[in-house]
Design an enzyme around this catalytic site. Sequence first.
Site, short mmCIF file in Angstrom:
data_model
loop_
_atom_site.label_atom_id
_atom_site.label_comp_id
_atom_site.label_asym_id
_atom_site.label_seq_id
_atom_site.Cartn_x
_atom_site.Cartn_y
_atom_site.Cartn_z
N HIS A 212 -1.38 -15.73 2.72
CA HIS A 212 -0.45 -15.46 2.12
C HIS A 212 -1.18 -16.65 0.66
CE1 HIS A 212 3.63 -14.86 4.32
NE2 HIS A 212 2.90 -13.65 3.71
N GLU A 451 -9.58 9.21 5.98
CA GLU A 451 -10.06 7.19 6.46
C GLU A 451 -11.12 8.14 7.91
OE1 GLU A 451 -7.45 4.69 5.95
OE2 GLU A 451 -5.87 6.24 7.07
N ASP A 475 -11.11 2.44 5.40
CA ASP A 475 -11.26 3.02 6.74
C ASP A 475 -12.45 3.37 6.96
OD1 ASP A 475 -9.61 1.18 8.55
OD2 ASP A 475 -7.96 2.16 7.46
N CYS A 522 -8.22 6.12 -2.44
CA CYS A 522 -7.15 5.09 -2.74
C CYS A 522 -7.92 3.71 -2.00
CB CYS A 522 -6.40 5.11 -2.60
SG CYS A 522 -6.07 5.55 -0.15
C1 PEP Z 1 -8.56 2.98 2.90
O1 PEP Z 1 -9.12 2.50 4.32
O2 PEP Z 1 -9.93 2.60 2.04
C2 PEP Z 1 -7.15 2.71 2.46
C3 PEP Z 1 -6.72 2.50 1.31
O3 PEP Z 1 -6.20 2.12 3.46
P1 PEP Z 1 -5.86 0.36 4.01
O4 PEP Z 1 -6.67 -0.62 3.06
O5 PEP Z 1 -4.51 0.49 3.44
O6 PEP Z 1 -6.40 0.88 5.22
MG MG Z 2 -7.12 2.46 5.57
#
Ligand code: PEP
Ligand code: MG
Length: 582
Positions: A212, A451, A475, A522
């Site tokens: 946090h 991922e 990931d 993403c």
């Molecule tokens: C990722 O793994 O790149 C992703 C966007 O998801 P998170 O970071 O939430 O695992």
């Molecule tokens: Mg991920």
Amino acid sequence: MVESASAEHFGFRLLQQNAFRLPVPEENELHLRAIAASPGIAIGKAVLFLPTAVEPLGESARPPDEWERYRKAVELLQQEWMQAKAVAAMEAPSVVPIIDSYLHLLTDAVLQEQVRALIRAGGTAERALQQVMEPVIGRLSRSTDVLLQERGSELEQFLHRLLLALQQHRADYTRVAGAVVVAPAVTPSEVVLLHRAGARGLVTAVGGITSHTTILARSLQLPAVIGLRGAIATIRERDPLIVDGYTGTVVVRPAPETCRRYERHRDSTQWRRRILARFAKLPAQTADGRCFRLMANIASLQDVDDALTIGAEGAGLVRTEILLLHLGRFPTEEEQVQWYREVAERLYPYPVTFRLFDVGGEKYADSIPLERNPALGLRGVRFLFAYPEILRAQLRAILRVATSNVRVLVPMVSTVEELGRVRQLMEHACRELGGEQQGCRCSVPIGAMIETPAAALIADRLARISDFFSIGTNDLTQYTVAVDRTHGHLAQLFDPFHPAVLYLIYCAVEAAHRHGIPVGICGELAAHAEATELLVGLGVDELSTVPAAIVPLKHRIRRISFEQARRRLLTFIGETVERATR
Ligand code: PEP
Ligand code: MG
């Protein structure tokens, strides 16, 4: 982010003016590296914010007096945290719920009842509080789940502050004006009050990227480096410091030339931020006309507002598991409907991509039995299959809010069957809700998160049953280079520019396009300044990142030639394949 030889080789350094090369340490100055928690440069003298020792516990007074003392301590902290909340409401409204959760804990009925019972049995207020909280803190701290460990350390700070309040201690914030605060740890409300008192930056010995405190520092734009274990032993009161929240570097006793370089870097960054704000309304189009859809990664309603303000064209990733963090349990179907509806409606008509709960691994693993190797265990879609009622409620909630802009993203896919199964369950949930006749939109697009290396390597088969792909580079990097993404000591090896990672991304993008489905990125790579030309060259359709990174990303895209980026990418991929097969 670690400098990468492969990125260097690839030549994706066109935007050098955005990147700052860390100076080589001058004589007598010390460069320390830890976690880059909140971007920005802070220069100032160190003020050590050390916890005041709690005085040894005295004899118990009469139980009614002890209880009165406890109540007064709660009131004292309540006042301080209400003040922090008022400041947060003005400066960073999205963090108010975090402070609220601390305020609730302060007056939690169960906690109060347990403390009161122990006081009645003859204990001091301090002893009672410790007896109630320490076993919980101990359990959390021993957890293998990083998030639970963080909650443990936050509860420990909560206990410490309450013990000090019992001794009528009030924190002195006045001395931090213009300084960099160095502390073993700070509570979220302390971050707000330190910022309010004029602190320029923050260095802590403990804390993780999901704590946090980190979230607050980012929202308040307070440059911060956390997890610097030797901080307290190494940094002395009034030591001149530079906090580089972009790279996680703390320069102790910097030479005048280092200070000047960082000052220039700080000023040009601030200037660039102001200029970039003007780009919010321009299209994300390369110099030769190739368009990209820039979307936001969403973890709060505040993110939705920020995304709209800076001109994002939808949400490429809504991290629905954030609801668990706020509620401390899985949300009910109704709670989900409420939140999803708000997100989807605010962003309408732009696409909104709800990722199914991605729990397990290092994330929100409190509902999952302890596993020997959680990152390779019940995580993402695997967890959801193991708890079908949770998945059913989430699919129903999404279907209930599904308008034409809603999409579903499946995390941690490694087989074609997993995606097929989610599709079946979705159809089943749709029938339960009365089907199209009852206004349920059953044709919600379902996408696979790419991922895992397995998903990237079977991308052709996955693309046949996916409506879109979203590549999670965080990931994908972790699983490809076999480095825990939260591992402090191996951060150097966690390299998203590793040729193996880039090659897998390339395979996934090409497969998506062969099958005519859109593909986006993403993960953090989407926002990485040195990756933009690479991602443009890959020809991805969408890039999704935190709202704050969208304008700089668009700025970079507009200065790149797609044709040139593509040629360079193909040369790089050709060389990688040739080297690998030679
Ligand atoms: C990722 O793994 O790149 C992703 C966007 O998801 P998170 O970071 O939430 O695992
Ligand atoms: Mg991920």
